[in-house]
Scaffold this active site. Structure first.
Site, PDB file in Angstrom:
ATOM      1  N   HIS A 117     -12.224 -11.592   7.732  1.00 21.58           N
ATOM      2  CA  HIS A 117     -12.034 -11.422   6.306  1.00 21.58           C
ATOM      3  C   HIS A 117     -11.770 -12.799   5.681  1.00 21.58           C
ATOM      4  O   HIS A 117     -11.140 -13.663   6.295  1.00 21.58           O
ATOM      5  CB  HIS A 117     -10.834 -10.499   6.097  1.00 21.58           C
ATOM      6  CG  HIS A 117     -10.651 -10.012   4.700  1.00 21.58           C
ATOM      7  ND1 HIS A 117     -10.115 -10.797   3.706  1.00 21.58           N
ATOM      8  CD2 HIS A 117     -10.922  -8.807   4.118  1.00 21.58           C
ATOM      9  CE1 HIS A 117     -10.058 -10.107   2.578  1.00 21.58           C
ATOM     10  NE2 HIS A 117     -10.529  -8.898   2.798  1.00 21.58           N
ATOM     11  N   GLU A 153       0.820  -1.209   0.000  1.00 16.36           N
ATOM     12  CA  GLU A 153       0.000   0.000   0.000  1.00 16.36           C
ATOM     13  C   GLU A 153       0.855   1.261   0.000  1.00 16.36           C
ATOM     14  O   GLU A 153       0.472   2.277  -0.583  1.00 16.36           O
ATOM     15  CB  GLU A 153      -0.930   0.009   1.221  1.00 16.36           C
ATOM     16  CG  GLU A 153      -1.980  -1.083   1.222  1.00 16.36           C
ATOM     17  CD  GLU A 153      -1.492  -2.376   1.848  1.00 16.36           C
ATOM     18  OE1 GLU A 153      -2.325  -3.266   2.080  1.00 16.36           O
ATOM     19  OE2 GLU A 153      -0.263  -2.501   2.102  1.00 16.36           O
TER      20      GLU A 153
END
Length: 375
Positions: free
Chosen positions: A246, A137
């Site tokens: 998740h 990221e």
């Protein structure tokens, strides 16, 4: 901004993940209020309806004009397929500007495709830095910032990063659109969500856990240490931990044959209103998510970050967040520091008008200083 105001007449928005949907919602709605043609391109980076379409429904957003349905792949393959698909859309429509948000592969692909198609790029939530290049990221956000023609940092801290790096684009400090979203939807979540009763929870009597980052869950030892630290703190303080898991993390639990401590209860991924309600009601949040660090800060819930760096240092500066890393002793200590802390901190991410400032800037074209308002 309107189609004949002298600014952009068509704005393309590229998104692909839950945080992008939530953070772009105020911008999409502001385009609608102003009569701006908004072309919505969904990369399909999140491929589970639990993490995707339900957010469009609850936020009352239009169905995307395009869904590239890229799904889960390696970073290179995923970004490459997005780049190809977005480029095709831009060639067909030739929008005035492409807006991307944050630091995902969808963000990078949207910015690259626009740049190569000679379309202006606007980066919402620009200037965030963890200063950890091992994070994919971090690379995505740095590259996007240096491609962008318009940069919309949420705070003066993030603006200073851009200025130090001498980015070429115009910089306008707007605040963060997550504040716009949470201010609009937090009361609705309290009114409409039944998640507390459905899960048998009492307000301020449980902890919330989110953990999905590759560096935490893709390594067996790291994942085990994270879970040990959170469960030890829960056991010492007599509260349960609720973990909306998740799919990536669930697959790793199964692969590593890790047994969850009894203090941690996993639940299926939650829709936007239910998750917002849990964030608001938790006594403490443990997370490796940058978005959850922001959201809990805004909502007044103390947070412990299960990482060694953060691109949201403002949350720690104001006392809403504490970096713990993964060592179980440090996690327990951080939890003890944050539990019961008064939420008397100032929200550092603006006043809930970030979307309007973004569109003001685009309407002004090359005159962003006229639109700038300190958040």
């Amino acid at each position: 901004m309107t189609a004949d105001s002298g600014g952009a007449s068509q704005v393309a928005i590229v998104l692909g993940t839950r945080p992008e949907i939530i953070k772009f919602a105020p911008v999409i709605k502001a385009c609608d209020r102003r009569g701006v043609d908004c072309l919505l391109v969904h990369t399909g980076q999140h491929y589970s309806e639990d993490l995707d379409q339900v957010f469009f429904d609850q936020l009352e957003l239009p169905t995307p004009d395009y869904n590239l349905e890229v799904g889960s792949r390696s970073h290179g393959e995923q970004t490459g397929r997005m780049l190809e698909g977005i480029e095709d859309v831009l060639d067909e429509h030739a929008p005035d500007v492409v807006l991307v948000q944050g630091d995902t592969n969808s963000t990078l692909a949207g910015a690259l495709a626009a740049s190569k198609s000679n379309v202006d790029v606007g980066h919402v939530e620009a200037g965030l830095r963890s200063f950890d290049r091992d994070m994919p990221e971090e690379v995505n956000r740095v590259v996007t910032d240096h491609i962008a023609d318009y940069l919309f940092p949420p705070t003066e801290e993030t603006r200073s990063h851009l200025e130090r790096e001498s980015v070429a684009g115009e910089i306008v400090t707007t605040g963060n659109t997550i504040v716009d979203s949470l201010y609009e939807y937090r009361d609705l979540a309290a009114e409409k969500s039944d998640v507390l009763s459905d899960l048998g929870l009492q307000e301020d009597d449980f902890y919330l856990l989110t953990a999905h980052r590759a560096e935490n869950v893709d390594d067996r030892e790291s994942f085990a240490r994270l879970l040990e630290g959170v469960s030890r703190f829960a056991a010492q303080t007599g509260r349960e931990v609720v973990y909306p898991i998740h799919p990536r993390a669930q697959s790793r639990l199964d692969e590593f044959d890790l047994t969850l401590p009894e203090e941690i209860r996993t639940v299926e991924p939650l829709d936007f209103l239910d998750f917002l309600r849990l964030e608001s009601a938790a006594a403490l949040a443990f997370t490796d998510s940058g978005g959850v660090q922001e959201e809990t800060c805004i909502l007044g819930t103390p947070c412990v970050t299960l990482r060694y760096s953060t691109e949201r240092p403002e949350t720690a500066y104001v006392g809403a967040n504490c970096l713990a890393g993964l060592d179980p002793d440090d996690v327990v200590e951080a939890g003890s520091t944050m539990l019961g802390k008064d939420a008397d901190w100032d929200v550092p991410f603006g006043d809930g008008r970030a979307a309007e400032r973004i569109l003001d800037t685009l309407a002004a074209g090359v005159e962003p200083d006229a639109a700038e308002v300190s958040p």
